[in-house]
Scaffold this motif. Structure first.
Motif, PDB file in Angstrom:
ATOM      1  N   ILE A   1      51.431  31.803  44.442  1.00  0.00           N
ATOM      2  CA  ILE A   1      50.990  32.987  44.843  1.00  0.00           C
ATOM      3  C   ILE A   1      52.308  33.689  45.725  1.00  0.00           C
ATOM      4  O   ILE A   1      52.801  32.650  46.388  1.00  0.00           O
ATOM      5  N   GLY A   2      52.439  34.854  45.457  1.00  0.00           N
ATOM      6  CA  GLY A   2      53.653  35.582  46.145  1.00  0.00           C
ATOM      7  C   GLY A   2      52.921  37.119  46.695  1.00  0.00           C
ATOM      8  O   GLY A   2      51.945  37.324  46.427  1.00  0.00           O
TER       9      GLY A   2
ATOM     10  N   ARG B   1      39.893  37.535  48.457  1.00  0.00           N
ATOM     11  CA  ARG B   1      40.651  38.487  49.343  1.00  0.00           C
ATOM     12  C   ARG B   1      39.768  38.647  50.382  1.00  0.00           C
ATOM     13  O   ARG B   1      38.474  38.669  50.437  1.00  0.00           O
TER      14      ARG B   1
ATOM     15  N   TYR C   1      41.923  31.049  51.821  1.00  0.00           N
ATOM     16  CA  TYR C   1      42.040  30.013  51.236  1.00  0.00           C
ATOM     17  C   TYR C   1      41.802  28.561  51.537  1.00  0.00           C
ATOM     18  O   TYR C   1      41.452  28.789  53.106  1.00  0.00           O
TER      19      TYR C   1
ATOM     20  N   THR D   1      54.227  41.346  47.593  1.00  0.00           N
ATOM     21  CA  THR D   1      55.181  42.430  47.758  1.00  0.00           C
ATOM     22  C   THR D   1      56.084  42.047  49.189  1.00  0.00           C
ATOM     23  O   THR D   1      57.186  42.254  49.373  1.00  0.00           O
TER      24      THR D   1
ATOM     25  N   LYS E   1      42.514  42.655  42.103  1.00  0.00           N
ATOM     26  CA  LYS E   1      44.039  42.288  41.070  1.00  0.00           C
ATOM     27  C   LYS E   1      43.586  42.388  39.719  1.00  0.00           C
ATOM     28  O   LYS E   1      42.752  41.837  39.380  1.00  0.00           O
TER      29      LYS E   1
ATOM     30  N   SER F   1      53.500  48.966  48.443  1.00  0.00           N
ATOM     31  CA  SER F   1      52.071  48.040  48.098  1.00  0.00           C
ATOM     32  C   SER F   1      51.085  48.650  48.450  1.00  0.00           C
ATOM     33  O   SER F   1      50.972  49.625  49.522  1.00  0.00           O
TER      34      SER F   1
ATOM     35  N   LEU G   1      57.971  39.019  49.311  1.00  0.00           N
ATOM     36  CA  LEU G   1      58.995  39.353  47.940  1.00  0.00           C
ATOM     37  C   LEU G   1      58.860  38.477  46.954  1.00  0.00           C
ATOM     38  O   LEU G   1      58.942  38.888  45.724  1.00  0.00           O
TER      39      LEU G   1
ATOM     40  N   ALA H   1      51.658  34.565  38.265  1.00  0.00           N
ATOM     41  CA  ALA H   1      51.444  34.919  39.696  1.00  0.00           C
ATOM     42  C   ALA H   1      50.442  36.239  39.464  1.00  0.00           C
ATOM     43  O   ALA H   1      50.389  36.725  38.324  1.00  0.00           O
TER      44      ALA H   1
HETATM   45  C1  3UK Z   1      47.357  38.092  45.083  1.00  0.00           C
HETATM   46  C2  3UK Z   1      47.310  35.820  44.060  1.00  0.00           C
HETATM   47  C3  3UK Z   1      45.865  33.962  43.735  1.00  0.00           C
HETATM   48  C4  3UK Z   1      46.961  37.750  46.478  1.00  0.00           C
HETATM   49  C5  3UK Z   1      53.569  38.679  43.584  1.00  0.00           C
HETATM   50  C6  3UK Z   1      54.374  36.905  42.820  1.00  0.00           C
HETATM   51  O1  3UK Z   1      51.201  39.424  43.318  1.00  0.00           O
HETATM   52  C7  3UK Z   1      52.180  39.838  44.067  1.00  0.00           C
HETATM   53  O2  3UK Z   1      52.459  40.548  44.886  1.00  0.00           O
HETATM   54  P1  3UK Z   1      51.370  41.876  45.387  1.00  0.00           P
HETATM   55  O3  3UK Z   1      51.856  42.511  46.602  1.00  0.00           O
HETATM   56  O4  3UK Z   1      49.931  41.100  45.653  1.00  0.00           O
HETATM   57  C8  3UK Z   1      49.772  40.115  46.674  1.00  0.00           C
HETATM   58  C9  3UK Z   1      48.523  39.599  46.523  1.00  0.00           C
HETATM   59  O5  3UK Z   1      47.913  39.239  45.167  1.00  0.00           O
HETATM   60  N1  3UK Z   1      47.926  37.043  44.468  1.00  0.00           N
HETATM   61  C10 3UK Z   1      49.214  36.925  43.963  1.00  0.00           C
HETATM   62  N2  3UK Z   1      49.496  35.707  43.242  1.00  0.00           N
HETATM   63  C11 3UK Z   1      48.196  34.996  43.436  1.00  0.00           C
HETATM   64  N3  3UK Z   1      46.084  35.358  44.279  1.00  0.00           N
HETATM   65  N4  3UK Z   1      46.797  33.337  42.972  1.00  0.00           N
HETATM   66  C12 3UK Z   1      47.855  33.836  43.000  1.00  0.00           C
HETATM   67  N5  3UK Z   1      48.693  33.021  42.125  1.00  0.00           N
HETATM   68  O6  3UK Z   1      45.844  38.464  46.945  1.00  0.00           O
HETATM   69  C13 3UK Z   1      48.116  38.055  47.106  1.00  0.00           C
HETATM   70  O7  3UK Z   1      48.027  38.315  48.578  1.00  0.00           O
HETATM   71  O8  3UK Z   1      51.065  42.672  44.136  1.00  0.00           O
HETATM   72  C14 3UK Z   1      53.358  37.626  43.037  1.00  0.00           C
HETATM   73  C15 3UK Z   1      55.717  37.086  43.180  1.00  0.00           C
HETATM   74  C16 3UK Z   1      55.774  38.389  43.927  1.00  0.00           C
HETATM   75  C17 3UK Z   1      54.575  39.277  44.026  1.00  0.00           C
HETATM   76  N6  3UK Z   1      54.755  40.411  44.741  1.00  0.00           N
END
Ligand code: 3UK
Length: 518
Positions: A322-323, A417, A404, A325, A423, A181, A328, A298
């Motif tokens: 929203i997910g 953020r 949020y 790393t 992103k 990450s 998971l 996502a």
């Molecule tokens: C941002 C969102 C608004 C947010 C991920 C689904 O994105 C994923 O993992 P990453 O570690 O990034 C995490 C961060 O990305 N983010 C992700 N989804 C959203 N912001 N709306 C959303 N829907 O800042 C978060 O903290 O790259 C997404 C499943 C698994 C994943 N790893």
């Protein structure tokens, strides 16, 4: 489908796993015992892999890794495109007690050199397409470089490896795989996931929110190296004996629609930037999206207008969630029977969310604050980064780094953020990294990079540049700066706009105030 033997979820959705087990058994071997051996587990443009073939190749891979001298707990860095060998390596390693580490495949030699050293892997396996970045990374490490092999060469070793492999038993909390990450400063962090984590995401989000079932065909435009894609197109379908569709090409409207028309997936997973491009293609006509019953988005927030226009055009809703790393997979998400455009939805049952102020107290209803979550699928620590671990993982809670608020009905609304991370197309981009690249140009004195919304409301990097000599910024220099970033960094990170200014806003300590430039 009943849960695999020995695995259960309590009424409050906590998972119970056997004291000693190996997670490759419920995801892979189970399907043979349950009579799914002849069913396609994976389909690609050039091959179909049945569950029986998958199980055998997983075994051969585990044996081949052991034959190469990897011992339980050793890491294997797998820089592998979306293809069946990704499954063989990932699960073959896990079944043998070896820890797979699949990084982003879009990175550059310097990124891989760092990761190879940081994870201390005993082997690098890479798709030939990435030789141009992996081989220089290995050369850069010199005598410290581990052995490395291309996927094609490794696949020939499988023929010689035994076709059976006893799973190496572990505890639910034992290290299983890592995902890197990125942060705004400092190097990527290896988030260490345990055996149980994929069980939790597959059941709580895959089955209970999306309703993924045996008859589904799952296609994710987001690649397997991304925790999002890893769940979408690998762990969710394997958990229920469904079929995954893999395409190794760069996702564009043409490649994704071609794949969708050919394989007729029932569940489709994308990121907002791709949905925007696909919508333009759908509006131009001639594309068939009728096989899909559920779409998921996502990686970054899905603008409400995109949700509405997509629904009007296809009749399907896009479920934004929203997910991360570290968590998971998706922990707050919309559902087919409960969704609101422009929001991330509500917590996935089994996950807990809190919005806290600076002092760690819960904010008033509808006020903004930092989002923290509690997840049984969360990484327990970052490899070799005790300070980052202590900041992010506190008393079983995960600091998402996101701001949020909740609307009056409890839907979560993304507000940005709390660091300066961007992103871009759903993938992390550190402004500092792009700034450092720009400063490498002889004409540039200083640079700041911020997110800027494009015509679809999606974030792209924008550079604000101070030149060494006033008045020098023009179209030709802008082209040069963009080209420099594309060449030095993962290409998606290049600034789409460059603005020239005479000075940058700074704090008293000289730190660039990026928030003032947004
Ligand atoms: C941002 C969102 C608004 C947010 C991920 C689904 O994105 C994923 O993992 P990453 O570690 O990034 C995490 C961060 O990305 N983010 C992700 N989804 C959203 N912001 N709306 C959303 N829907 O800042 C978060 O903290 O790259 C997404 C499943 C698994 C994943 N790893």
């Amino acid at each position: 489908m009943p849960l695999p033997a020995g695995i259960s979820f309590s009424a409050d959705l906590k998972v119970a796993l056997p004291a000693r087990f190996n997670v490759a058994v419920p995801f892979i071997d189970r399907h043979l015992a349950e009579g799914r051996g002849a069913k396609p587990a994976i389909r690609t443009a050039s091959e179909t892999v049945t569950y029986a073939e998958l199980a055998e190749r997983v075994n051969r891979t585990g044996n081949a890794l052991v034959a190469r001298g990897l011992v339980p707990g050793a890491r294997v860095l797998m820089v592998v495109k979306d293809c069946p060998a990704f499954f063989y390596l990932f699960w073959g390693a896990i079944k043998a007690g070896i820890v797979p580490v699949p990084p982003n495949t879009l990175l550059r030699a310097a990124d891989y050199a760092y990761m190879i050293e940081d994870c201390g892997c005993g082997l690098v396996v890479y798709s030939g397409e990435y030789a141009g970045e992996i081989e220089p990374a290995l050369r850069q490490l010199g005598a410290k470089a581990p052995p490395a092999v291309t996927v094609d060469a490794f696949l020939t070793e499988l023929a010689r490896a035994p076709a059976t492999l006893a799973p190496r038993l572990a505890a639910a909390e034992d290290d299983c795989f890592w995902l890197y990450s990125s942060g705004s400063t400092g190097r990527p962090k290896g988030a260490v996931h345990a055996q149980r984590d994929m069980v939790v995401t597959s059941e709580l989000y895959g089955v209970r929110v999306l309703g993924v079932r045996e008859s589904d065909v799952c296609y994710s435009a987001a690649k397997l190296f991304f925790a999002y894609g890893l769940g979408n197109a690998m762990t969710f379908p394997l958990w229920v004996g469904a079929t995954a569709v893999l395409d190794d090409r760069r996702p564009t409207p043409d490649t994704t629609f071609e794949t969708i028309e050919r394989f007729r997936p029932t569940i489709y997973y994308g990121v907002p930037a791709l949905y925007a491009a696909q919508l333009a293609a759908l509006e131009a006509g001639g594309r068939d999206f009728s096989s899909v019953r559920a779409c998921v988005s996502a990686g970054e927030a899905l603008p409400a207008t995109l949700f509405e226009r997509w629904k009007a055009r296809t009749g399907t809703v896009i479920l934004d969630g929203i997910g991360s790393t570290e968590a998971l997979h998706i922990f707050i998400g919309n559902r087919l029977d409960d969704h609101r455009a422009g929001t991330s939805g509500r917590p996935v049952p089994g996950y807990e969310a809190r919005i806290l102020d600076e002092s760690g107290a819960a904010v008033a209803p509808s006020a903004s604050g930092r989002l923290w979550i509690r997840a049984e699928s969360a990484a327990r620590y970052y490899w070799n980064k005790p300070e980052k671990t202590a900041e992010t993982m506190v008393d079983g809670w995960l600091n998402t780094g996101d701001t949020y608020r909740q609307d009056a009905d409890g839907y979560y609304i993304y507000e940005g953020r709390s660091d300066d991370m961007l992103k871009v197309g759903g993938i992390w981009c550190s402004p500092v990294e792009v700034e450092n690249c720009l400063i490498g140009h002889p004409a540039v004195l200083e640079a700041a990079v911020v997110g800027h919304a494009d015509a679809d409301g999606l974030t792209k990097p924008k550079a604000i540049v101070v030149l060494k000599q006033a008045g020098g910024g023009g179209a030709a220099l802008t082209e040069e700066l963009m080209a420099l970033c594309k060449k030095t960094l993962a290409p998606y990170k290049y600034p789409r706009w460059v603005e020239y200014v005479s000075e940058l806003p700074k704090t008293a300590t000289g730190k660039i105030q990026r928030f003032r430039l947004r």
